[in-house]
Every structure is written in structure tokens, then in C-alpha cells.
Design a protein around this motif. Structure first.
Motif, short mmCIF file in Angstrom:
data_model
loop_
_atom_site.label_atom_id
_atom_site.label_comp_id
_atom_site.label_asym_id
_atom_site.label_seq_id
_atom_site.Cartn_x
_atom_site.Cartn_y
_atom_site.Cartn_z
N UNK A 99 0.85 -1.19 0.00
CA UNK A 99 0.00 0.00 0.00
C UNK A 99 0.89 1.24 0.00
N UNK A 100 0.69 2.10 -0.99
CA UNK A 100 1.47 3.34 -1.08
C UNK A 100 0.57 4.52 -0.80
N UNK A 101 1.00 5.41 0.10
CA UNK A 101 0.23 6.62 0.40
C UNK A 101 1.17 7.79 0.64
N UNK A 102 0.72 8.98 0.29
CA UNK A 102 1.56 10.16 0.43
C UNK A 102 1.62 10.66 1.87
N UNK A 146 -2.65 -13.51 2.78
CA UNK A 146 -2.45 -12.17 2.20
C UNK A 146 -1.81 -11.30 3.27
N UNK A 147 -0.71 -10.68 2.95
CA UNK A 147 -0.06 -9.76 3.88
C UNK A 147 0.00 -8.36 3.27
N UNK A 148 0.13 -7.37 4.13
CA UNK A 148 0.07 -5.98 3.68
C UNK A 148 1.30 -5.23 4.18
N UNK A 149 1.98 -4.54 3.26
CA UNK A 149 3.07 -3.63 3.60
C UNK A 149 2.56 -2.20 3.41
N UNK A 150 2.78 -1.34 4.38
CA UNK A 150 2.35 0.05 4.27
C UNK A 150 3.57 0.93 4.01
N UNK A 151 3.53 1.68 2.92
CA UNK A 151 4.62 2.58 2.54
C UNK A 151 4.11 4.02 2.62
N UNK A 152 4.69 4.79 3.50
CA UNK A 152 4.26 6.18 3.71
C UNK A 152 5.11 7.16 2.92
N UNK A 153 4.64 8.41 2.89
CA UNK A 153 5.37 9.52 2.27
C UNK A 153 5.71 9.26 0.81
N UNK A 154 4.83 8.55 0.11
CA UNK A 154 5.02 8.31 -1.32
C UNK A 154 6.27 7.52 -1.66
N UNK A 155 6.65 6.58 -0.81
CA UNK A 155 7.89 5.82 -1.03
C UNK A 155 7.91 5.09 -2.38
N UNK A 156 6.73 4.69 -2.87
CA UNK A 156 6.67 3.91 -4.10
C UNK A 156 6.35 4.77 -5.33
N UNK A 157 6.32 6.09 -5.15
CA UNK A 157 6.07 6.97 -6.28
C UNK A 157 4.77 7.75 -6.12
N UNK A 158 4.42 8.51 -7.14
CA UNK A 158 3.19 9.30 -7.15
C UNK A 158 2.00 8.41 -7.46
N UNK A 159 0.79 8.95 -7.27
CA UNK A 159 -0.38 8.14 -7.59
C UNK A 159 -0.46 7.85 -9.09
N UNK A 160 0.09 8.75 -9.92
CA UNK A 160 0.12 8.46 -11.35
C UNK A 160 1.03 7.26 -11.63
N UNK A 161 2.19 7.23 -10.95
CA UNK A 161 3.10 6.09 -11.08
C UNK A 161 2.41 4.81 -10.63
N UNK A 162 1.71 4.90 -9.50
CA UNK A 162 1.05 3.73 -8.94
C UNK A 162 0.03 3.13 -9.90
#
Length: 290
Positions: free
Chosen positions: A37-40, A66-82
């Protein structure tokens, strides 16, 4: 289902579904499906706290399948990238405004971001449960591999922060305002503003340097990012609750068992209810701070 249950966290699951305890989670299975999960937002934000509940519910009720990883501060990119990555099959889960998905097979999703269209958390919930919303989301899955998990994550209502006093629509004319997406551009352009697009981090500097006159965010974002230091007038327009619409890869979702699919859907629905309650509880506090 229509949002009339007050602050009770309910579920879209059938009546015989088991309730969850978000305080514990099963150990991940060796071949577990991992959802990133990626969030800004930061780790201490309401949205991240609600997502921690989603994580616990999914991992417990799937017994670690099913496991969940939480990535804060846009670690995985912008929502457009996502969205691009998810469309290509990446195991990312991302949430942003419905209009951001409009180019992926459902142009009418833009209508869900029209200003004043959603005026309460109850209306966000009604939208989430509606046949209209389901119909709007179907093309995303068939044409772009995007499985929508829900849209009942209503944020704090957005208002306008400015370095000059705003007391009427006329006072907006000529202002340069930072906005995020096309519906915001259209709305504020019609009100006589010039719009600019930039990151949250750049918005502070732009206000400080006078490159822009105003921005619009929820109370929590304005306060937690110290925007009040560089623009002291807040116009309480509350022009949208800007619900986050969450999605994941449809192919990855389809690879789950029917039972685990329902667990994921229920967890995101319950997380949205929890997020909205946090926002309701915190809104008066943030307004007082501002």
C-alpha cells in the motif's frame, strides 16, 4: 449500507461473516500474496492509522495468506506512477481521487470529483454502495486491469488557505492557486483563478515566496504541513470531501480465493469507516488549531 449507521463500523460482507479483531494478525504464509500500500501521508496520519487496521484485519482473516506492507510519504512513487504500475500487474495498492482513473476506461469518474458533489461522509458511503459507482468501475477492470476496492474514505473537507483575505467569490478573481486534478482546475478557473500544479512540499515554498497566492487542502494537511506559517487566511469553503478511491491489480485480486477476496473488500470498507470517524473526531480540533 447507505451510511445511516452513525459511527458504527460495518461491513459489506454477508450477515454470517465473522467479525475481526484488528489487534492481532496471523503469521504470513510462505507463499503469501503481498499487497504494498502506497500513500503520500505520514505514518501518524489518520489515513495511515486506518490502513494499519486494514492490514491487521486482512492478515488475520486470511490467516496470513495475504499480507500488507504500508509505505508512507510516497515511497513507491506518485499516484500516477502507482496506477500505471498496477495496470501493468504490480502488487501495489493505491488510493486517490476518482478522476485520476478517468483515462483508464471510465471518463465519467471525473464527475465524482466535481466540487460540492459530495457534502458529507454519509454521501461518500452512499456512493460507495451505489449501483452507479459499480457501473462506473467496471470498465477499469476490463480495459486496464484495475480492481476498485472502495471509495468510502472521505477525507477532511477541503478549504482554501490564502495569503490575502477571501470573503466572497469576487475575492478569488486573479488569485494563483495550487490545485491537484482537472475538476479542481475547471472549478477554480471558472471562479477567476489561475491554477498551478505542484507537489505538497513545493506548495509551502511557493506560498512563502509569493509564486502562488493560495492552496486548497483538508484541515489536517494544512496544519500538519505548517501551511499556516506562510498563508494566514483560511476560507472555510469545504468544497469537497475528496474521497480516496483504492485500487489493486484485477489479475492479482482474481488470483485470490473468493473468501480472501471478500476479506480484502471488507477490510477496505471497514478501514474507510474508521478513517471517516477519525476525521470527524479530529476536525474540530484541527479547526481550533488553525
Amino acid at each position: 449500507a447507505c451510511g445511516g449507521a452513525g459511527n458504527t463500523v460495518s461491513s459489506t460482507a454477508p450477515a454470517d461473516s465473522t467479525s475481526t479483531d484488528s489487534t492481532s494478525a496471523a503469521a504470513p504464509a510462505a507463499d503469501a500474496v503481498v499487497l504494498r500500500v502506497n500513500m503520500s501521508e505520514s505514518a501518524d496520519s489518520n489515513k495511515s492509522l486506518a490502513m494499519e487496521e486494514v492490514k491487521a484485519e486482512i492478515e488475520k482473516n486470511t490467516e496470513g495468506r495475504v499480507t500488507v506492507e504500508i509505505h508512507n510519504n510516497g515511497e513507491l512513487g506518485t499516484f500516477q506512477d502507482d496506477i500505471e504500475a498496477i495496470s501493468g500487474g504490480a502488487n501495489i495498492v493505491s488510493g486517490t481521487s476518482p478522476s485520476a482513473y478517468s483515462d483508464y476506461g471510465s471518463k465519467d469518474l471525473t464527475g465524482l470529483d466535481l466540487m460540492m458533489a459530495l457534502r458529507s461522509y454519509d454521501e461518500c458511503d452512499k456512493l460507495n454502495q451505489s449501483d452507479l459507482f459499480k457501473e462506473l468501475c467496471k470498465p477499469l477492470e476490463s480495459t486496464s486491469n484495475l480492481k476498485i476496492l472502495g471509495v468510502n474514505w472521505g477525507n477532511m473537507p477541503r478549504c482554501i488557505l490564502s495569503n490575502k483575505s477571501i470573503n466572497s467569490v469576487a475575492d478569488l478573481k486573479g488569485k494563483i492557486i495550487r490545485v491537484p486534478l482537472a475538476p479542481y482546475v475547471s472549478f477554480f478557473t471558472r471562479l477567476g483563478c489561475t491554477t498551478q500544479s505542484m507537489t505538497l512540499a513545493d506548495t509551502y515554498t511557493a506560498l512563502q515566496q509569493g509564486t502562488i497566492d493560495a492552496c486548497e487542502f483538508g484541515y489536517d494537511t494544512l496544519y500538519n504541513n505548517s501551511m499556516y506559517e506562510v498563508a494566514k487566511y483560511c476560507y472555510v469553503s469545504e468544497h469537497t470531501y475528496a474521497p480516496s478511491m483504492w485500487c489493486m491489480s484485477a489479475k492479482l485480486f482474481d488470483s485470490l480465493s473468493a473468501e480472501d477476496q471478500q476479506v480484502v473488500l471488507d477490510a477496505f470498507y471497514n478501514g474507510g469507516k474508521s478513517f471517516e470517524k477519525m476525521n470527524q473526531d479530529n476536525q474540530a480540533e484541527y479547526r481550533q488549531k488553525m
